[in-house]
Design an enzyme around this catalytic site. Structure first.
Site, short mmCIF file in Angstrom:
data_model
loop_
_atom_site.label_atom_id
_atom_site.label_comp_id
_atom_site.label_asym_id
_atom_site.label_seq_id
_atom_site.Cartn_x
_atom_site.Cartn_y
_atom_site.Cartn_z
N SER A 1 -9.94 -0.96 -1.98
CA SER A 1 -8.79 -1.45 -1.05
C SER A 1 -8.90 -1.77 0.28
O SER A 1 -9.72 -0.73 1.02
CB SER A 1 -7.88 -0.13 -1.05
OG SER A 1 -6.70 -0.47 -0.41
N LYS B 1 0.72 -1.36 0.23
CA LYS B 1 -0.02 -0.14 -0.03
C LYS B 1 1.05 1.34 0.17
O LYS B 1 2.21 1.17 0.07
CB LYS B 1 -0.92 -0.05 1.25
CG LYS B 1 -1.76 -1.34 1.39
CD LYS B 1 -2.95 -1.18 0.42
CE LYS B 1 -3.63 -2.63 0.67
NZ LYS B 1 -4.79 -2.83 -0.31
#
Length: 263
Positions: free
Chosen positions: A211, A104
């Site tokens: 996400s 990420k």
């Protein structure tokens, strides 16, 4: 006979040299660089499913999670030669609960207050500026070995049709810019304020509506805050990329992404 023995001895030494070189290269790669395949679309369009990269394990120093198996380095307390990550880095880290590797973008530093309002990121009470960056268009089809299909702003489209997402360029405090995707209204578009604890970091995917990241509380299904020692390393460059379900499907290779630098 002496000449023959000499040739055999030379061949043995050559083989030994090659074996030693391969062992050293393998140890170096394992200890200092980690290969990583992108399995999901949470970092589109910065990273695509099927991108292959090496993660620099020494970017932030070495912790037990930098080892191929954490149990091998359980004697390490914290980080050796620790260096603080920078906001905007693309980081591979070990999930605090499941131990799974995630990748990420680092959004929040220790002490930061992070919030989402109407799909926009706020840091320490200030909205992070964005500007339009056109559309991200991909084909609606099964992607990668898992065969998942993308989420589209233009609704349910048929196989082979264009799947469109709104693309914005986001500029973080400190001046680093990157693209994000806005697909739909989701529960994570509006959140409370997250205050990042000391020694922890806050991560988000660039594909904001697809996400699983620090906006979800830390459980087996959420990431939450990530301790410094769980950081594995920094991703700087895509080395290889394939849009197919196998690396051997050469006709699906994305040659324009080979050795592509990451922002």
């Amino acid at each position: 006979m002496a000449a023959k023995a000499g040739k055999e001895s030379g061949l043995v030494e050559t083989i030994k040299t090659i074996v030693y070189a391969l062992l050293i290269a393998g140890v170096f790669r394992t200890l200092f660089f980690q290969p990583f395949w992108i399995p999901s679309g949470s970092m589109k369009d910065t990273l695509l499913i099927g991108d292959f990269l090496f993660v620099n394990k020494m970017a932030y120093g070495y912790s037990q999670y930098s080892c191929p198996f954490a149990s091998m380095c359980s004697f390490i307390d914290g980080r050796i030669m620790a260096r603080e990550p920078e906001r905007g880095d693309i980081v591979v880290f070990r999930h605090p609960v499941t131990g799974q590797d995630f990748i990420k973008r680092l959004i929040g530093l220790p002490g930061d207050k992070i919030q989402m309002k109407e799909g926009r990121l706020w840091i320490n009470g200030t909205e992070v500026p964005t500007e339009p960056a056109g559309e991200f268009i991909e084909t609606f089809e099964p992607q990668g070995p898992m065969g998942g299909t993308p989420i589209c702003s233009n609704g349910m489209v048929g196989l082979g049709a264009d799947c469109i997402k709104t693309r914005l360029t986001e500029t973080l405090p400190g001046g680093r810019s990157h693209d994000i995707l806005d697909t739909r209204t989701s529960p994570l578009d509006n959140t409370g304020v997250y205050t990042v604890p000391e020694g922890n970091f806050f991560f988000m995917g660039d594909n904001r509506d697809n996400s699983n990241d620090s906006r979800v509380p830390q459980t087996a299904h959420g990431v939450g805050f990530v301790p410094f020692e769980n950081l594995v390393g920094r991703a700087d460059r895509v080395m290889f990329s394939s849009a197919g379900r196998s690396i051997f499907f050469f006709w699906t290779w994305r040659k324009d992404r080979f050795f592509k630098g990451l922002e």
